[in-house]
Design an enzyme around this catalytic site. Structure first.
Site, PDB file in Angstrom:
ATOM      1  N   ASP A  32       0.835  -1.205   0.000  1.00 30.12           N
ATOM      2  CA  ASP A  32       0.000   0.000   0.000  1.00 30.12           C
ATOM      3  C   ASP A  32       0.872   1.258   0.000  1.00 30.12           C
ATOM      4  O   ASP A  32       2.029   1.234   0.425  1.00 30.12           O
ATOM      5  CB  ASP A  32      -0.908  -0.018   1.244  1.00 30.12           C
ATOM      6  CG  ASP A  32      -2.097   0.922   1.095  1.00 30.12           C
ATOM      7  OD1 ASP A  32      -2.407   1.333  -0.046  1.00 30.12           O
ATOM      8  OD2 ASP A  32      -2.714   1.256   2.128  1.00 30.12           O
ATOM      9  N   GLY A  35       0.029   5.595  -4.129  1.00 32.89           N
ATOM     10  CA  GLY A  35      -0.583   6.897  -4.421  1.00 32.89           C
ATOM     11  C   GLY A  35       0.007   7.997  -3.553  1.00 32.89           C
ATOM     12  O   GLY A  35       0.335   9.092  -4.053  1.00 32.89           O
ATOM     13  N   HIS A  49       2.648   3.654  -8.784  1.00 27.66           N
ATOM     14  CA  HIS A  49       2.496   2.229  -9.130  1.00 27.66           C
ATOM     15  C   HIS A  49       3.732   1.739  -9.884  1.00 27.66           C
ATOM     16  O   HIS A  49       4.232   0.649  -9.634  1.00 27.66           O
ATOM     17  CB  HIS A  49       1.246   2.011  -9.985  1.00 27.66           C
ATOM     18  CG  HIS A  49      -0.038   2.367  -9.280  1.00 27.66           C
ATOM     19  ND1 HIS A  49      -0.313   1.943  -7.997  1.00 27.66           N
ATOM     20  CD2 HIS A  49      -1.111   3.110  -9.665  1.00 27.66           C
ATOM     21  CE1 HIS A  49      -1.511   2.404  -7.638  1.00 27.66           C
ATOM     22  NE2 HIS A  49      -2.009   3.120  -8.621  1.00 27.66           N
ATOM     23  N   THR A  78     -10.807  -6.840  -4.796  1.00 26.84           N
ATOM     24  CA  THR A  78     -12.149  -6.771  -5.404  1.00 26.84           C
ATOM     25  C   THR A  78     -12.736  -5.371  -5.220  1.00 26.84           C
ATOM     26  O   THR A  78     -13.608  -4.963  -5.980  1.00 26.84           O
ATOM     27  CB  THR A  78     -13.093  -7.819  -4.776  1.00 26.84           C
ATOM     28  OG1 THR A  78     -12.951  -7.786  -3.361  1.00 26.84           O
ATOM     29  CG2 THR A  78     -12.768  -9.215  -5.260  1.00 26.84           C
ATOM     30  N   ARG A  83     -11.995   2.350  -8.171  1.00 29.40           N
ATOM     31  CA  ARG A  83     -11.086   3.445  -8.572  1.00 29.40           C
ATOM     32  C   ARG A  83     -11.484   3.981  -9.949  1.00 29.40           C
ATOM     33  O   ARG A  83     -12.197   3.313 -10.693  1.00 29.40           O
ATOM     34  CB  ARG A  83      -9.641   2.932  -8.579  1.00 29.40           C
ATOM     35  CG  ARG A  83      -9.224   2.548  -7.177  1.00 29.40           C
ATOM     36  CD  ARG A  83      -7.761   2.235  -7.070  1.00 29.40           C
ATOM     37  NE  ARG A  83      -7.451   1.944  -5.678  1.00 29.40           N
ATOM     38  CZ  ARG A  83      -6.269   2.057  -5.130  1.00 29.40           C
ATOM     39  NH1 ARG A  83      -5.244   2.442  -5.852  1.00 29.40           N
ATOM     40  NH2 ARG A  83      -6.094   1.771  -3.864  1.00 29.40           N
ATOM     41  N   LEU A 143      10.876 -20.390  -4.982  1.00 28.60           N
ATOM     42  CA  LEU A 143       9.901 -19.528  -4.296  1.00 28.60           C
ATOM     43  C   LEU A 143       8.592 -19.589  -5.061  1.00 28.60           C
ATOM     44  O   LEU A 143       8.582 -19.496  -6.292  1.00 28.60           O
ATOM     45  CB  LEU A 143      10.404 -18.072  -4.293  1.00 28.60           C
ATOM     46  CG  LEU A 143       9.387 -17.005  -3.870  1.00 28.60           C
ATOM     47  CD1 LEU A 143       9.106 -17.075  -2.373  1.00 28.60           C
ATOM     48  CD2 LEU A 143       9.876 -15.600  -4.242  1.00 28.60           C
ATOM     49  N   ARG A 200      -5.398  -1.859   8.962  1.00 23.68           N
ATOM     50  CA  ARG A 200      -6.558  -2.659   8.570  1.00 23.68           C
ATOM     51  C   ARG A 200      -6.135  -3.736   7.577  1.00 23.68           C
ATOM     52  O   ARG A 200      -5.046  -3.688   7.007  1.00 23.68           O
ATOM     53  CB  ARG A 200      -7.659  -1.769   7.992  1.00 23.68           C
ATOM     54  CG  ARG A 200      -7.242  -0.933   6.806  1.00 23.68           C
ATOM     55  CD  ARG A 200      -8.415  -0.157   6.205  1.00 23.68           C
ATOM     56  NE  ARG A 200      -7.952   0.828   5.256  1.00 23.68           N
ATOM     57  CZ  ARG A 200      -7.868   2.147   5.496  1.00 23.68           C
ATOM     58  NH1 ARG A 200      -8.247   2.625   6.666  1.00 23.68           N
ATOM     59  NH2 ARG A 200      -7.423   2.973   4.577  1.00 23.68           N
ATOM     60  N   SER A 202      -8.213  -4.764   4.896  1.00 20.47           N
ATOM     61  CA  SER A 202      -8.726  -4.513   3.546  1.00 20.47           C
ATOM     62  C   SER A 202      -9.080  -5.803   2.797  1.00 20.47           C
ATOM     63  O   SER A 202      -8.728  -5.981   1.639  1.00 20.47           O
ATOM     64  CB  SER A 202      -7.719  -3.667   2.743  1.00 20.47           C
ATOM     65  OG  SER A 202      -7.460  -2.445   3.403  1.00 20.47           O
TER      66      SER A 202
HETATM   67  C1  IPE Z   1      -5.319  -2.798  -0.265  1.00 25.06           C
HETATM   68  O1  IPE Z   1      -5.005  -1.471  -0.433  1.00 25.06           O
HETATM   69  C2  IPE Z   1      -5.339  -3.508  -1.584  1.00 25.06           C
HETATM   70  C3  IPE Z   1      -4.055  -3.692  -2.226  1.00 25.06           C
HETATM   71  C4  IPE Z   1      -2.898  -3.371  -1.735  1.00 25.06           C
HETATM   72  C5  IPE Z   1      -4.096  -4.301  -3.531  1.00 25.06           C
HETATM   73  P1  IPE Z   1      -6.147  -0.353  -0.622  1.00 25.06           P
HETATM   74  O2  IPE Z   1      -5.447   0.939  -0.783  1.00 25.06           O
HETATM   75  O3  IPE Z   1      -7.083  -0.746  -1.688  1.00 25.06           O
HETATM   76  O4  IPE Z   1      -6.912  -0.442   0.782  1.00 25.06           O
HETATM   77  P2  IPE Z   1      -7.815   0.620   1.528  1.00 25.06           P
HETATM   78  O5  IPE Z   1      -8.770   1.177   0.513  1.00 25.06           O
HETATM   79  O6  IPE Z   1      -6.924   1.667   2.081  1.00 25.06           O
HETATM   80  O7  IPE Z   1      -8.486  -0.173   2.606  1.00 25.06           O
HETATM   81  C1  IPE Z   2      -1.447   0.271  -3.429  1.00 27.11           C
HETATM   82  O1  IPE Z   2      -1.248   1.635  -3.399  1.00 27.11           O
HETATM   83  C2  IPE Z   2      -1.634  -0.249  -4.826  1.00 27.11           C
HETATM   84  C3  IPE Z   2      -2.992  -0.793  -5.094  1.00 27.11           C
HETATM   85  C4  IPE Z   2      -3.984  -0.836  -4.245  1.00 27.11           C
HETATM   86  C5  IPE Z   2      -3.227  -1.302  -6.422  1.00 27.11           C
HETATM   87  P1  IPE Z   2      -2.466   2.657  -3.396  1.00 27.11           P
HETATM   88  O2  IPE Z   2      -2.799   2.995  -4.806  1.00 27.11           O
HETATM   89  O3  IPE Z   2      -3.598   2.125  -2.595  1.00 27.11           O
HETATM   90  O4  IPE Z   2      -1.805   3.908  -2.676  1.00 27.11           O
HETATM   91  P2  IPE Z   2      -2.487   4.870  -1.628  1.00 27.11           P
HETATM   92  O5  IPE Z   2      -3.078   4.027  -0.541  1.00 27.11           O
HETATM   93  O6  IPE Z   2      -3.555   5.624  -2.380  1.00 27.11           O
HETATM   94  O7  IPE Z   2      -1.397   5.740  -1.145  1.00 27.11           O
HETATM   95 MG    MG Z   3      -4.108   2.312  -0.632  1.00 28.41          MG
END
Ligand code: IPE
Ligand code: IPE
Ligand code: MG
Length: 246
Positions: A32, A35, A49, A78, A83, A143, A200, A202
Site C-alpha cells: 500500500d 498513491g 504504481h 475486489t 477506482r 519460491l 486494517r 482490507s
Molecule cells: C489494499 O489497499 C489492496 C491492495 C494493496 C491491492 P487499498 O489501498 O485498496 O486499501 P484501503 O482502501 O486503504 O483499505
Molecule cells: C497500493 O497503493 C496499490 C494498489 C492498491 C493497487 P495505493 O494505490 O492504494 O496507494 P495509496 O493508498 O492511495 O497511497
Molecule cells: Mg491504498
C-alpha cells in the site's frame, strides 16, 4: 547469477541477525501507499504504481535468496474496481508489462507463479499473460510467488463454501474448507506485512491470517527495500507466538 544455495548463504551471512531455522514459511504483503508516495512528489498516481515495481522485484529476489517458500502479494482487490477507470486501466497495463518483462528474471531466480482471486474477471490480455508466465515458470521450485488479483477474502470464503457444496460435501470442517480455498495446499502466512501505515486488513486473506504475525510500517510501498523486508523478518523472529497456549 550464482546458484541458489550460494545466494541463500550470502544473504544470511549479510544478515547475521536472522535465524535461518526460524524463517517464515509464507510472507503475505499488502503493498500500500503507491498513491501517497506519488502525491508527496507531486507526481501522478501511476508514477507511484510504476515505482512500486522495483519494490516487488526486490521483495521477490530477497525471499528467493533467503529460501522463503511462499510470498503472496496483494496487487488488486475486489474493492479496487471502485477506482477511476483510467487508474484501473493503467494498473492492468502495468501488470501486463511487468509479466512480459520480468518472466525471465523470475525464471533465473527459480520462481514459480500462482494467482489467487477471481482471475476470470480480469481483462483477457492480462489472463493470457498470466497463463503464459505461469506456464514458463511451472517447473521452478525455489519460491512460490502468489499474486492476489481481483482478490477478496470474503469472496474467497464464499467461493470455497460453494465449491465444497458443488463437490457434494455435506459436512464442512476447517480442513475441508481450507482445501477449497484459492490457497489450498499452501501454508498459512506466518507474517503479514502492510506498508504505508494503515491498521486494517482490507479484505485480505481473512481465513488464512488467523494466527499470522502482523507488521505495519509507515514506509510507502515504492520505498520498501530489502532492508525493510529483513527488518520485518527480524521483528517476526523476536515475537513470541503462543497460538492460544501459555
Ligand atoms: C489494499 O489497499 C489492496 C491492495 C494493496 C491491492 P487499498 O489501498 O485498496 O486499501 P484501503 O482502501 O486503504 O483499505
Ligand atoms: C497500493 O497503493 C496499490 C494498489 C492498491 C493497487 P495505493 O494505490 O492504494 O496507494 P495509496 O493508498 O492511495 O497511497
Ligand atoms: Mg491504498
Amino acid at each position: 547469477m550464482p546458484p541458489l544455495q550460494e545466494q541463500k548463504s550470502g544473504v544470511l551471512s549479510e544478515e547475521p541477525s536472522l535465524d535461518p531455522q526460524r524463517l517464515p514459511r509464507h510472507i503475505a504483503v499488502i503493498m500500500d501507499g503507491n498513491g501517497r508516495w506519488a502525491q508527496e512528489r507531486h507526481l501522478p498516481r501511476l508514477a507511484g504504481h510504476r515505482a512500486g515495481v522495483e519494490s516487488v522485484r526486490e521483495a521477490v529476489r530477497t525471499c528467493a535468496r533467503l529460501g522463503i517458500p511462499v510470498l503472496t502479494l496483494y496487487a488488486f482487490s475486489t474493492e479496487n474496481w471502485k477506482r477511476p477507470p483510467e487508474e484501473i486501466q493503467e494498473l492492468m497495463r502495468l501488470l501486463g508489462y511487468v509479466l512480459d518483462r520480468e518472466v525471465e528474471e523470475l525464471h533465473a531466480n527459480g520462481v514459480r507463479l500462482k494467482t489467487i482471486g477471481r482471475i476470470a474477471e480480469l481483462p483477457e490480455f492480462v489472463q493470457t499473460k498470466l497463463r503464459a508466465a505461469a506456464e514458463r515458470l511451472k517447473d521452478n521450485s525455489a519460491l512460490l510467488l502468489n499474486l492476489a488479483l481481483n482478490y477478496g477474502g470474503r469472496q474467497e470464503i464464499l467461493d470455497a463454501v460453494c465449491a465444497a457444496r458443488d463437490a457434494g460435501l455435506e459436512t464442512l470442517d476447517e480442513a475441508a474448507l481450507s482445501r477449497h480455498l484459492y490457497t489450498a495446499g499452501l501454508p498459512d502466512p506466518d507474517l503479514l506485512i502492510r506498508t504505508s501505515g494503515e491498521m486494517r486488513l482490507s479484505n485480505f486473506l481473512l481465513w488464512q491470517i488467523a494466527y499470522a504475525e502482523l507488521y505495519v510500517t509507515p514506509v510507502h510501498w515504492p520505498d520498501f527495500r530489502r532492508k525493510d523486508l529483513l527488518e520485518a523478518i527480524a521483528q517476526y523472529q523476536r515475537r513470541c507466538r503462543r497460538f492460544g497456549g501459555v
